[in-house]
Scaffold this motif. Structure first.
Motif, PDB file in Angstrom:
ATOM      1  N   LEU A 578       0.821  -1.202   0.000  1.00 22.35           N
ATOM      2  CA  LEU A 578       0.000   0.000   0.000  1.00 22.35           C
ATOM      3  C   LEU A 578       0.857   1.255   0.000  1.00 22.35           C
ATOM      4  CD1 LEU A 578      -2.749  -1.132   2.560  1.00 22.35           C
ATOM      5  CD2 LEU A 578      -3.163  -0.518   0.166  1.00 22.35           C
ATOM      6  N   ARG A 579       1.915   1.255   0.798  1.00 23.01           N
ATOM      7  CA  ARG A 579       2.788   2.424   0.852  1.00 23.01           C
ATOM      8  C   ARG A 579       3.503   2.614  -0.493  1.00 23.01           C
ATOM      9  NH1 ARG A 579       2.504   4.004   6.031  1.00 23.01           N
ATOM     10  NH2 ARG A 579       2.697   2.481   7.739  1.00 23.01           N
ATOM     11  N   ALA A 580       3.946   1.519  -1.074  1.00 14.87           N
ATOM     12  CA  ALA A 580       4.640   1.604  -2.354  1.00 14.87           C
ATOM     13  C   ALA A 580       3.718   2.135  -3.455  1.00 14.87           C
ATOM     14  CB  ALA A 580       5.181   0.235  -2.749  1.00 14.87           C
ATOM     15  N   ALA A 581       2.420   1.880  -3.309  1.00 14.57           N
ATOM     16  CA  ALA A 581       1.455   2.315  -4.320  1.00 14.57           C
ATOM     17  C   ALA A 581       1.010   3.763  -4.126  1.00 14.57           C
ATOM     18  CB  ALA A 581       0.241   1.396  -4.296  1.00 14.57           C
ATOM     19  N   GLY A 582       1.447   4.399  -3.021  1.00 14.24           N
ATOM     20  CA  GLY A 582       1.113   5.812  -2.820  1.00 14.24           C
ATOM     21  C   GLY A 582       0.238   6.114  -1.614  1.00 14.24           C
ATOM     22  N   ILE A 583      -0.136   5.102  -0.858  1.00 10.64           N
ATOM     23  CA  ILE A 583      -0.917   5.330   0.356  1.00 10.64           C
ATOM     24  C   ILE A 583       0.017   5.897   1.425  1.00 10.64           C
ATOM     25  CG2 ILE A 583      -2.215   4.249   2.217  1.00 10.64           C
ATOM     26  CD1 ILE A 583      -3.799   4.436  -0.340  1.00 10.64           C
ATOM     27  N   THR A 584      -0.387   7.008   2.023  1.00 10.45           N
ATOM     28  CA  THR A 584       0.469   7.639   3.034  1.00 10.45           C
ATOM     29  C   THR A 584      -0.012   7.413   4.462  1.00 10.45           C
ATOM     30  OG1 THR A 584      -0.747   9.709   2.682  1.00 10.45           O
ATOM     31  CG2 THR A 584       1.334   9.419   1.485  1.00 10.45           C
ATOM     32  N   LYS A 585      -1.230   6.884   4.601  1.00  9.28           N
ATOM     33  CA  LYS A 585      -1.730   6.552   5.942  1.00  9.28           C
ATOM     34  C   LYS A 585      -2.455   5.218   5.861  1.00  9.28           C
ATOM     35  CE  LYS A 585      -3.971   8.739   9.934  1.00  9.28           C
ATOM     36  NZ  LYS A 585      -2.691   9.081  10.579  1.00  9.28           N
TER      37      LYS A 585
END
Length: 631
Positions: A578-585
């Motif tokens: 998720l973080r790698a895909a652009g989710i920041t929280k």
């Protein structure tokens, strides 16, 4: 069966039930039944905001002595033994606009359609005092009792009303028994001094009571308005305790300053209390209110005058702005409780009372008709008025009545120990106690321990957004739903500014059977704060599905949903993707212990559980979405 053997059978049945309770609790808590102690049922007890304990089961063991009949001291079962069971309680409705003619038309129409008591706003924001006679043209006050709501203009309104009554009497209005005309003047300076509402001076109310006592009609000059305490957040017993303290303050002044006898002074008082959708609490509350006030009259040496009239008003605090149609159900339960509890008159607030007129696209006459018909259905179709005090003898209701009365009396004694109502008010004792109860209730609602349907549970995020002008101006009511509705207001503003609501991505792990419970929970929780949830369906870790879902959603907040077992297997990898895909929280729907080993970038930023302070968590999440900040 002898009494001894019957009592023994009751005890045996109760002991068997206790063993069953212990077995179920032991299994659910995964402990030995012996560890739960000799009274395992106490683990199932609930405690009200007044500290009243409600047991999980009532039996003959809880039986209390039978109360006296209606119309006799201490009036627990009602003040009128001869109430018309075909009519039931009085169906009251509120009226009053600046146009006397319009008000008169509304009153006459309501009287023809089931209303049997009038609550008339006079003076500021209501019928001008000089137009009172026009507003009451054609109204037979011996058939429809009248309550005035005149605020600081109550003395002028009372004199105008007395002049009208005198003129009708001289003209021969056909009323041979003037005492059948029942009027409440509505002076309430002591409770208004707590709420901040405009009202007559205390001395003016005392003078007015002396004038009222000399009238041939049945006139109650003073209303002890307990709704002032309820609307500030008071519990039921606190509302009663503060109200009877105010009532006693009036009695002292009336007997000392106006020369009234204690019986005449007692006859000048009427009480107004709030009725909530907690039907059993409301039933017991109105019964308890009569009990504690009768005790005041008894101590004053006038037991026969201890049956003061009660006016029930459905709670303004329980009314919600969001999904307001649910308010119809709330007021139905409240009216049921007040009617069964023995209130003499009941006013049901319109379901849209917390919103400005026209917000829902319905007319004021529509919402007023629904409010009126709520009571008529209870009386005419459910026949609730056919029996006086139908809850009498219920082990639960009788016990609850006594507990509420005892707790109210304790608060009353605390107020008296401080020097009486006015002294306690000045010392902050009343406001401090009520503020503490409000804070506890607010916390329970924020943690969703207490449900406000359509607001903190089962919200309808698709309902029409509210404008800033939709909120009813001038409200000073501590509404239960206010904190969550403030979040919804932010969501509406976000929608108006950007064309879409604040949104979070759900990231379901495993099969539907695995994640459904937590995706449902997360969606409901987010919606209560005005945050939309996008559910792409089950996402498989390591198969580009998560990346595609993030890209399609265009959001920066995601909530993992799955079982604790699935979290142990896949949560760390899912967070990383998720973080790698652009989710920041990244949040996780479940307890922190489910990913206890996760560290660094593979650890979620927060955890959504049933025990969190939802208002605080959702406020933080809205702040994050609105600012677009990264972690």
């Amino acid at each position: 069966m002898s009494l001894a053997s019957e009592a023994e059978a009751v005890e045996q049945a109760y002991a068997e039930w206790q063993r069953s309770v212990a077995g179920v609790l032991a299994k659910s808590r995964r402990v030995d039944a012996a560890e739960l102690g000799p009274e395992p049922q106490k683990l199932l007890e609930t405690v009200t905001y007044d500290g009243v304990t409600v047991a999980p089961l009532y039996s003959p063991r809880d039986e209390r002595p039978e109360q006296s009949l209606p119309g006799t001291f201490p009036y627990v079962r009602g003040v009128d033994a001869h109430r018309d069971v075909n009519a039931g309680w009085l169906v009251s409705a509120a009226f009053g606009t600046a146009s006397a003619a319009e008000t008169n038309r509304a009153i006459l129409d309501a009287l023809e359609n089931g209303v049997s008591a009038l609550w008339l706003k006079v003076g500021a924001d209501g019928v001008p005092v000089t137009d009172l006679a026009a507003a009451l043209e054609g109204v037979l006050l011996d058939l429809a009792p009248l309550t005035l709501d005149a605020g600081a203009e109550v003395n002028d309104a009372a004199r105008a009303l007395f002049s009208l009554l005198d003129a009708r009497g001289e003209a021969g209005d056909g009323v041979s028994d003037r005492s059948s005309i029942r009027v409440h003047l509505g002076a309430a300076p002591l409770t208004s001094s707590f709420s901040g509402a405009a009202d007559v001076e205390f001395a003016g109310a005392v003078e007015l009571a002396a004038l009222a006592a000399a009238r041939a009609e049945t006139v109650h000059a003073i209303t002890v308005d307990g709704t002032a305490f309820h609307n500030a957040g008071a519990g039921d017993a606190e509302e009663l305790g503060a109200a009877i303290a105010a009532g006693l303050e009036y009695l002292r002044a009336l007997t000392a300053e106006s020369g009234l006898t204690i019986g005449a002074a007692l006859s000048q008082l009427a009480f107004r209390y709030s009725a909530t959708d907690d039907q059993f609490q409301t039933i017991a509350k109105f019964r308890a209110a009569r009990l504690v006030w009768a005790r005041i009259a008894q101590v004053c040496g006038a037991s026969d005058f201890g049956g003061a009239p009660q006016h029930a008003v459905t709670s303004a605090a329980m009314m919600a702005q969001r999904d307001p149609w649910v308010n119809m159900l709330r007021t139905t339960l409240a009216a049921f409780g007040a009617g069964v509890g023995g209130a003499d008159a009941v006013t049901v607030l319109p379901f849209d009372v917390a919103l400005a007129d026209g917000t829902l696209g319905v007319s004021k006459s529509f919402s007023s008709r629904i409010a009126r018909n709520t009571q008529l259905l209870l009386l005419e179709e459910s026949h609730l008025g056919r029996v006086l005090d139908p809850s009498a003898g219920s082990w639960y209701v009788e016990d609850l009545t006594q507990q509420i009365a005892a707790t109210a009396w304790e608060f009353f004694q605390e107020i008296e120990a401080a020097g009486g109502y006015l002294a306690a008010l000045e010392a902050g004792i009343v406001s401090g106690r009520i503020a503490a109860t409000k804070a506890k209730r607010d916390s329970d609602i924020a943690h969703r321990k207490t449900t406000v349907t359509g607001v903190n549970e089962f919200p309808n995020l698709g309902e029409t957004p509210l404008s800033a002008e939709a909120v009813e101006p001038g409200q000073s009511v501590a509404r239960y739903a206010a904190a969550f509705e403030a979040l919804r207001d932010r969501s509406d503003a976000f929608l108006a500014a950007g064309g879409a609501r604040p949104t979070a991505l759900l990231a379901p792990l495993g099969s539907v059977a695995e994640h459904n419970v937590r995706t449902t929970f997360a969606s409901n929780l987010l919606a209560s704060g005005g945050i939309d949830a996008v559910n792409p369906g089950p996402l498989e870790v390591g198969a580009e599905a998560i990346s595609a879902a993030v890209k399609a959603s265009g959001v920066t907040v995601a909530v993992l949903c799955g079982t604790d077992k699935r979290y142990g297997e896949s949560a760390a990898a899912a967070v990383a993707e998720l973080r790698a895909a652009g989710i920041t929280k990244v949040l996780l729907a479940g307890p922190e212990k489910a990913v206890a080993d996760a560290t660094g970038e593979s650890r979620p930023d927060g955890f959504l559980t049933a025990r969190i302070d939802a208002v605080s968590a959702l406020t933080e999440l809205l702040d994050f979405i609105e600012t677009g900040s990264s972690k």
